[in-house]
Scaffold this active site. Structure first.
Site, short mmCIF file in Angstrom:
data_model
loop_
_atom_site.label_atom_id
_atom_site.label_comp_id
_atom_site.label_asym_id
_atom_site.label_seq_id
_atom_site.Cartn_x
_atom_site.Cartn_y
_atom_site.Cartn_z
N HIS A 1 53.18 76.91 12.40
CA HIS A 1 52.26 75.96 12.39
C HIS A 1 52.55 75.08 11.20
CE1 HIS A 1 47.90 75.22 12.34
NE2 HIS A 1 47.92 74.95 10.68
N HIS B 1 45.51 69.50 8.91
CA HIS B 1 46.01 70.49 10.12
C HIS B 1 45.01 70.63 11.09
CE1 HIS B 1 44.80 74.40 9.16
NE2 HIS B 1 44.35 73.93 8.24
N CYS C 1 48.32 71.95 16.28
CA CYS C 1 48.94 71.33 15.17
C CYS C 1 50.10 70.51 15.24
CB CYS C 1 49.47 72.71 14.22
SG CYS C 1 50.60 73.65 14.84
#
Length: 189
Positions: free
Chosen positions: A141, A153, A89
């Protein structure tokens, strides 16, 4: 030279297969302009991403952004990865910000959180970072806000994808968002 009929059919089938397969491959969009430039997207890109995000074609304005996403879409997740074999990510946001906007941010999610000016969800603009707390870990994240409530993402299960920020499986972990502002010394703006 006379080719036996079964072999002739084999060669003919081989030739047709190669021709069909080579003409049907998916072409990825080329990024035009330089990092930081906003260039008009191709018609195919504008159509594709306007449909995904439920916006008018004319709302897809940053051709570099959507060409970048198109190049990475579907790339599998790989912790620490930074290439088409696998990306995580923070690697995706690092490369996106650098290649699309010409901004160098830290590579790790825990450092990326330190370079944003916090915003409320309804203030988010294309290119802003959105952070999530997975597995009880704060800011574990990150994704990039697009428009109309969508983010791109690198999902650990599905690779690089575009999803609604308010998707229940993602939104329950949403923790913070903002625009890139507080770059450490030595990082470009």
């Amino acid at each position: 030279m006379i080719i036996p009929v079964p072999r002739l059919y084999y060669y003919l089938l081989l030739f047709v297969s190669v021709a069909v397969l080579s003409s049907c491959h998916s072409r990825k969009a080329a990024m035009r302009g330089q990092p930081g430039d906003v260039v008009k997207p191709s018609g195919d890109i504008a159509s594709k991403y306007s449909e995904i995000m439920g916006v008018d074609r004319s709302d897809i304005q940053n051709g570099r952004l959507y060409a970048f996403i198109d190049q990475w879409m579907g790339t599998p997740y790989k912790f620490g990865g930074l290439d088409k074999d696998g990306i995580d990510c923070s690697g995706l946001t690092f490369l996106l910000e650098q290649q699309v906007y010409g901004i160098t941010i830290p590579r790790m999610t825990s450092k990326q959180i330190t370079v944003i000016k916090r915003k409320y969800e309804d203030e988010l603009k294309e290119g802003d970072l959105v952070f999530f707390d997975f597995d009880g870990k704060q800011f574990s994240h990150v994704g990039v806000y697009l428009q109309n409530g969508y983010v791109v993402h690198a999902s650990s299960r599905r690779g690089v994808i575009i999803v609604r920020l308010r998707d229940p499986s993602l939104y329950k972990y949403f923790s913070r968002a903002g625009s890139i502002e507080n770059l450490p010394t030595g990082m470009s703006n």
